[in-house]
Design a protein around this motif. Structure first.
Motif, PDB file in Angstrom:
ATOM      1  N   SER A 194       0.843  -1.200   0.000  1.00 23.00           N
ATOM      2  CA  SER A 194       0.000   0.000   0.000  1.00 23.00           C
ATOM      3  C   SER A 194       0.875   1.246   0.000  1.00 23.00           C
ATOM      4  O   SER A 194       1.962   1.250   0.602  1.00 23.00           O
ATOM      5  CB  SER A 194      -0.910   0.018   1.221  1.00 23.00           C
ATOM      6  N   ASP A 195       0.402   2.292  -0.654  1.00 28.27           N
ATOM      7  CA  ASP A 195       1.156   3.538  -0.724  1.00 28.27           C
ATOM      8  C   ASP A 195       0.179   4.689  -0.924  1.00 28.27           C
ATOM      9  O   ASP A 195      -0.884   4.527  -1.520  1.00 28.27           O
ATOM     10  CB  ASP A 195       2.139   3.494  -1.893  1.00 28.27           C
ATOM     11  N   LEU A 215       5.518  11.925 -10.158  1.00 25.26           N
ATOM     12  CA  LEU A 215       5.383  11.712  -8.720  1.00 25.26           C
ATOM     13  C   LEU A 215       6.065  12.845  -7.966  1.00 25.26           C
ATOM     14  O   LEU A 215       7.203  13.200  -8.249  1.00 25.26           O
ATOM     15  CB  LEU A 215       6.014  10.369  -8.349  1.00 25.26           C
ATOM     16  N   VAL A 216       5.349  13.402  -6.991  1.00 30.97           N
ATOM     17  CA  VAL A 216       5.896  14.454  -6.140  1.00 30.97           C
ATOM     18  C   VAL A 216       6.351  13.867  -4.806  1.00 30.97           C
ATOM     19  O   VAL A 216       7.416  14.209  -4.302  1.00 30.97           O
ATOM     20  CB  VAL A 216       4.855  15.574  -5.912  1.00 30.97           C
ATOM     21  N   GLU A 217       5.524  12.974  -4.241  1.00 33.45           N
ATOM     22  CA  GLU A 217       5.912  12.330  -2.986  1.00 33.45           C
ATOM     23  C   GLU A 217       5.271  10.952  -2.867  1.00 33.45           C
ATOM     24  O   GLU A 217       4.193  10.708  -3.399  1.00 33.45           O
ATOM     25  CB  GLU A 217       5.565  13.184  -1.772  1.00 33.45           C
ATOM     26  N   SER A 218       6.003  10.070  -2.174  1.00 27.66           N
ATOM     27  CA  SER A 218       5.551   8.700  -1.965  1.00 27.66           C
ATOM     28  C   SER A 218       6.438   8.062  -0.908  1.00 27.66           C
ATOM     29  O   SER A 218       7.630   8.356  -0.837  1.00 27.66           O
ATOM     30  CB  SER A 218       5.662   7.904  -3.274  1.00 27.66           C
ATOM     31  N   ASP A 219       5.866   7.188  -0.113  1.00 28.87           N
ATOM     32  CA  ASP A 219       6.669   6.446   0.858  1.00 28.87           C
ATOM     33  C   ASP A 219       7.390   5.278   0.200  1.00 28.87           C
ATOM     34  O   ASP A 219       8.442   4.847   0.663  1.00 28.87           O
ATOM     35  CB  ASP A 219       5.786   5.905   1.988  1.00 28.87           C
ATOM     36  N   LYS A 220       6.835   4.752  -0.885  1.00 29.11           N
ATOM     37  CA  LYS A 220       7.327   3.503  -1.459  1.00 29.11           C
ATOM     38  C   LYS A 220       8.071   3.643  -2.788  1.00 29.11           C
ATOM     39  O   LYS A 220       8.615   2.683  -3.290  1.00 29.11           O
ATOM     40  CB  LYS A 220       6.165   2.525  -1.662  1.00 29.11           C
TER      41      LYS A 220
END
Length: 146
Positions: free
Chosen positions: A62-63, A81-86
């Motif tokens: 999940s993200d 993409l600007v931000e993501s944990d994964k």
């Protein structure tokens, strides 16, 4: 390491109809099972989404991602993409071309995950994404915009 995938398919609808479906990003969960929630955080002056936050689950991971979109008339939509944990990065594009039967939709996507995944698993996920887009977007456009 970034991996890219692309696919092309035809929808029996005009480019304008297909683009209206793409602009309606908040309804992506209706045609893509991996998208759990989609929220438009900002819009361009013409009302098209600019920044979009999406919660999704792919291959059990999940993200929540924030992406910035760009639009060129009824011909092209792209995102970065600007931000993501994964993920370190992600870029993608829908390019629409009129045909005698409707619209050719070309989808390209490049993903660089932060977590280590075998290349074969990542490639499988990307191919599944293209299949989901082809099947789901086609049905969504025909059912809602034609």
């Amino acid at each position: 390491m970034s991996l890219s995938v692309s696919g092309e398919f035809e929808i029996e609808a005009t480019p304008e109809q297909v683009m209206r479906a793409l602009v309606d990003v908040e309804r992506i969960p209706e045609w893509s099972a991996v998208h759990k929630k989609v929220i438009v955080e900002s819009r361009f002056e013409d009302g098209r989404p600019r920044t979009v936050r999406m919660t999704l689950s792919v291959l059990g991971v999940s993200d929540t991602q924030l992406a910035e979109h760009k639009w060129i008339d009824d011909e092209q939509m792209s995102w970065v993409l600007v931000e993501s944990d994964k993920q370190r990065s992600q870029e993608g594009e829908y390019r629409l071309t009129p045909t005698s039967r409707g619209t050719s939709v070309r989808v390209t996507m490049s993903v660089d995950p932060k977590i280590r995944l075998p290349q074969a698993v990542l490639r499988q996920g990307q191919k599944q994404a293209i299949r989901t887009i082809r099947k789901g977007l086609t049905k969504f456009v025909v059912d809602n915009y034609v």
